[in-house]
Design a protein around this motif. Structure first.
Motif, mmCIF file in Angstrom:
data_model
loop_
_atom_site.group_PDB
_atom_site.id
_atom_site.type_symbol
_atom_site.label_atom_id
_atom_site.label_comp_id
_atom_site.label_asym_id
_atom_site.label_seq_id
_atom_site.Cartn_x
_atom_site.Cartn_y
_atom_site.Cartn_z
ATOM 1 N N ALA A 191 37.864 51.424 45.119
ATOM 2 C CA ALA A 191 37.926 49.811 45.081
ATOM 3 C C ALA A 191 39.256 49.562 44.791
ATOM 4 C CB ALA A 191 35.926 49.576 45.350
ATOM 5 N N LEU A 192 39.107 49.433 43.484
ATOM 6 C CA LEU A 192 40.167 48.903 42.799
ATOM 7 C C LEU A 192 42.158 48.970 43.212
ATOM 8 C CD1 LEU A 192 40.246 46.756 40.660
ATOM 9 C CD2 LEU A 192 40.513 48.363 38.553
ATOM 10 N N ILE A 193 42.090 48.265 43.747
ATOM 11 C CA ILE A 193 43.939 47.806 44.192
ATOM 12 C C ILE A 193 44.205 46.421 43.134
ATOM 13 C CG2 ILE A 193 45.849 47.445 45.547
ATOM 14 C CD1 ILE A 193 44.032 48.147 47.288
ATOM 15 N N SER A 194 45.233 47.192 41.849
ATOM 16 C CA SER A 194 45.315 46.013 41.023
ATOM 17 C C SER A 194 47.580 45.549 41.515
ATOM 18 C CB SER A 194 45.376 46.766 39.441
ATOM 19 O OG SER A 194 44.090 47.039 39.088
ATOM 20 N N ILE A 195 46.966 45.113 41.274
ATOM 21 C CA ILE A 195 49.237 44.365 41.603
ATOM 22 C C ILE A 195 49.339 43.561 39.973
ATOM 23 C CG2 ILE A 195 50.404 43.148 42.969
ATOM 24 C CD1 ILE A 195 48.184 43.858 46.118
ATOM 25 N N PRO A 246 34.643 47.333 52.909
ATOM 26 C CA PRO A 246 34.846 47.580 51.853
ATOM 27 C C PRO A 246 35.365 46.823 51.073
ATOM 28 C CG PRO A 246 36.191 47.421 53.929
ATOM 29 C CD PRO A 246 34.946 47.286 53.778
ATOM 30 N N LEU A 247 35.478 46.727 49.926
ATOM 31 C CA LEU A 247 35.956 46.117 48.718
ATOM 32 C C LEU A 247 36.769 46.241 48.213
ATOM 33 C CD1 LEU A 247 35.222 44.274 46.449
ATOM 34 C CD2 LEU A 247 34.444 45.743 45.229
ATOM 35 N N ARG A 248 38.342 45.102 48.263
ATOM 36 C CA ARG A 248 39.784 45.225 47.135
ATOM 37 C C ARG A 248 39.975 44.229 46.396
ATOM 38 N NH1 ARG A 248 44.407 42.585 49.412
ATOM 39 N NH2 ARG A 248 43.121 41.451 51.077
ATOM 40 N N VAL A 249 40.250 44.675 45.626
ATOM 41 C CA VAL A 249 40.261 43.758 43.949
ATOM 42 C C VAL A 249 42.294 43.824 43.717
ATOM 43 C CG1 VAL A 249 39.644 43.630 41.967
ATOM 44 C CG2 VAL A 249 37.862 44.764 43.946
ATOM 45 N N GLU A 250 42.075 42.613 43.422
ATOM 46 C CA GLU A 250 43.694 42.606 42.693
ATOM 47 C C GLU A 250 43.782 41.496 41.582
ATOM 48 O OE1 GLU A 250 46.106 42.172 47.217
ATOM 49 O OE2 GLU A 250 45.297 40.418 45.596
ATOM 50 N N LEU A 251 44.621 41.930 40.597
ATOM 51 C CA LEU A 251 44.722 41.420 40.116
ATOM 52 C C LEU A 251 46.258 40.705 40.331
ATOM 53 C CD1 LEU A 251 44.576 40.305 36.938
ATOM 54 C CD2 LEU A 251 45.452 42.145 35.954
ATOM 55 N N ASN A 252 46.556 39.118 39.474
ATOM 56 C CA ASN A 252 47.717 38.977 40.583
ATOM 57 C C ASN A 252 48.279 38.114 38.636
ATOM 58 O OD1 ASN A 252 50.247 37.355 40.498
ATOM 59 N ND2 ASN A 252 49.228 36.198 41.958
ATOM 60 N N LYS A 286 48.262 30.800 37.108
ATOM 61 C CA LYS A 286 46.561 29.640 37.772
ATOM 62 C C LYS A 286 45.262 30.276 37.151
ATOM 63 C CE LYS A 286 47.296 29.262 42.528
ATOM 64 N NZ LYS A 286 47.244 29.679 44.387
ATOM 65 N N ALA A 287 44.608 29.329 36.246
ATOM 66 C CA ALA A 287 43.134 29.473 35.601
ATOM 67 C C ALA A 287 41.964 29.880 36.472
ATOM 68 C CB ALA A 287 43.481 29.195 34.633
ATOM 69 N N GLN A 288 41.941 31.132 37.029
ATOM 70 C CA GLN A 288 41.318 30.893 38.294
ATOM 71 C C GLN A 288 40.772 32.409 38.801
ATOM 72 O OE1 GLN A 288 42.488 27.996 41.170
ATOM 73 N NE2 GLN A 288 42.484 30.020 42.427
ATOM 74 N N ALA A 289 39.939 33.345 38.739
ATOM 75 C CA ALA A 289 39.239 34.078 39.608
ATOM 76 C C ALA A 289 38.895 33.216 41.482
ATOM 77 C CB ALA A 289 37.868 34.726 39.084
ATOM 78 N N SER A 290 38.306 34.721 42.136
ATOM 79 C CA SER A 290 37.629 33.851 43.373
ATOM 80 C C SER A 290 37.505 34.904 44.308
ATOM 81 C CB SER A 290 39.217 32.770 44.352
ATOM 82 O OG SER A 290 40.358 34.030 44.787
ATOM 83 N N ILE A 291 36.561 35.607 45.294
ATOM 84 C CA ILE A 291 35.994 36.408 45.857
ATOM 85 C C ILE A 291 36.039 35.961 47.411
ATOM 86 C CG2 ILE A 291 33.846 36.152 45.958
ATOM 87 C CD1 ILE A 291 33.749 39.218 45.759
ATOM 88 N N GLU A 330 36.724 43.219 55.287
ATOM 89 C CA GLU A 330 36.347 43.149 53.693
ATOM 90 C C GLU A 330 35.826 42.367 52.844
ATOM 91 O OE1 GLU A 330 40.424 44.243 52.383
ATOM 92 O OE2 GLU A 330 41.176 42.100 52.328
ATOM 93 N N VAL A 331 35.922 42.306 51.705
ATOM 94 C CA VAL A 331 35.422 41.669 50.493
ATOM 95 C C VAL A 331 36.815 41.966 49.626
ATOM 96 C CG1 VAL A 331 33.672 40.815 48.593
ATOM 97 C CG2 VAL A 331 32.635 41.706 50.803
ATOM 98 N N HIS A 332 37.165 40.547 49.336
ATOM 99 C CA HIS A 332 38.365 40.759 48.858
ATOM 100 C C HIS A 332 38.740 39.820 47.543
ATOM 101 C CE1 HIS A 332 43.075 39.491 48.552
ATOM 102 N NE2 HIS A 332 42.481 40.288 47.478
ATOM 103 N N ALA A 333 38.203 40.102 46.781
ATOM 104 C CA ALA A 333 38.075 40.039 45.051
ATOM 105 C C ALA A 333 39.401 39.598 44.108
ATOM 106 C CB ALA A 333 37.513 40.094 44.169
ATOM 107 N N THR A 334 39.793 38.754 43.496
ATOM 108 C CA THR A 334 41.378 38.013 43.223
ATOM 109 C C THR A 334 40.857 37.708 41.479
ATOM 110 O OG1 THR A 334 42.650 37.784 45.191
ATOM 111 C CG2 THR A 334 43.439 37.356 42.954
ATOM 112 N N VAL A 335 42.275 37.854 41.182
ATOM 113 C CA VAL A 335 41.560 37.645 39.714
ATOM 114 C C VAL A 335 43.283 37.152 39.328
ATOM 115 C CG1 VAL A 335 41.304 37.411 37.345
ATOM 116 C CG2 VAL A 335 39.935 38.963 38.503
#
Length: 320
Positions: free
Chosen positions: A4-8, A46-52, A57-62, A68-73
């Protein structure tokens, strides 16, 4: 959470040396927390999670769509001075809450749990589950008076309240008007449950504390007397819509707010792909999840969306 975790990320040495959390700490929190909820969150999509990491930006979002479900930090969130692993986990618990936190949900689409409910889920359920499998080295920011909100010697509760305090200090640093003490409470009374917006920040913090202490949702956003809350997540497709400017002919209360009947349409701009007819607009009440703010003869300017055979106003595109 290898599937599930894809870190960029792109490591920036100058920023990393100034960070409250570094890249590896941030990834560790993300990986662990989303692993805990991977099965529940991927029940339908499916879940996709990214670290930008490069982002300031001081934020996280989903978000979610039909694929898919897409979360970004964003890295700027981790680099806030007061940010800790616990407060970051608490923020991510809020994002997870939008997907599996339950009712009350944004209305009428029910695509996400509401902002306030996501705050409550984050503290009532998610962060407690996270604490069971982690330890903390976070700096203690609680005053003796704030510690006394917890049962005596309840270290898990003290850790939890400290995470809430640190989260509030981080939000304050990011420019939000958050209280810097846990000893305040909101004076607002919600005659209608707040579905489609954020509560005020004092109310949000109070919601977090209530969840941490296993208490009921606060009355600053939640009205327990409001009956028949719709449940079950859905994603709207092909909902008929039109932009209108019209004269209010009548108003009435309904169980979740106010409804308007309009007569003369000064503007009717239907959606190209899914038009809503002018006849249907003028023959039916248009529902709002707010108290009545307009009277007969006033002008109503809004986008009208048809959901489950009922008309609603101002359904945000992100909630469809």
């Amino acid at each position: 959470m290898k599937k599930a975790l894809i870190s960029i990320f792109t490591l920036c040495i100058a920023n990393a040396t100034m960070a409250k959390l570094d890249r590896n700490q941030t990834l560790k929190v993300m990986d662990h927390l989303f692993s805990i909820y991977e099965v529940e969150m991927q029940k339908n999509l499916p879940l996709r999670v990214e670290l930008n990491w490069d982002s300031d930006k001081a934020q996280a979002s989903i978000g979610q769509n039909d694929k898919e479900v897409h979360a970004t930090v964003h890295g700027g969130l981790a680099r806030l001075k007061y940010m800790s692993t616990d407060s970051l986990a608490l923020i991510l618990c809020h994002e997870i809450g939008h997907i599996i936190g339950g009712a009350p949900m944004v209305q009428p689409s029910r695509k996400y749990s509401s902002e306030a409910q996501s705050d409550y889920f984050a503290n009532k359920t998610c962060f407690k589950r996270y604490m069971k499998s982690t330890s903390t080295e976070s700096e203690m920011n609680l005053t003796p008076e704030e510690k006394r909100l917890c049962p005596e010697e309840d270290q898990a509760c003290i850790r939890h309240l400290n995470a809430i305090k640190t989260e509030s200090l981080s939000f304050k640093e990011a420019g939000l008007d958050y209280p810097t003490t846990l000893l305040t409470s909101s004076t607002h009374y919600a005659s209608i449950t707040l579905y489609n917006d954020y509560p005020d920040n004092v109310c949000r913090q109070e919601t977090a504390i209530k969840g941490a202490l296993d208490k009921e949702r606060p009355i600053c956003w939640y009205n327990s007397n409001e009956a028949n809350m719709e449940t079950g997540y859905i994603i709207l497709k092909d909902a008929p819509e039109a932009q209108i400017v019209a004269t209010v002919q009548d108003t009435k209360k309904w169980k979740h707010g106010c409804a308007y009947k309009v007569s003369f349409l000064e503007l009717w701009n239907p959606s190209y792909f899914n038009p809503l007819s002018d006849r249907e607009i003028t023959q039916n009440y248009i529902h709002s999840y707010q108290t009545c703010k307009l009277s007969k003869g006033d002008t109503l300017s809004t986008v009208v969306t048809k959901v489950d055979e009922r008309l609603y106003m101002n359904v945000e595109s992100k909630d469809k």
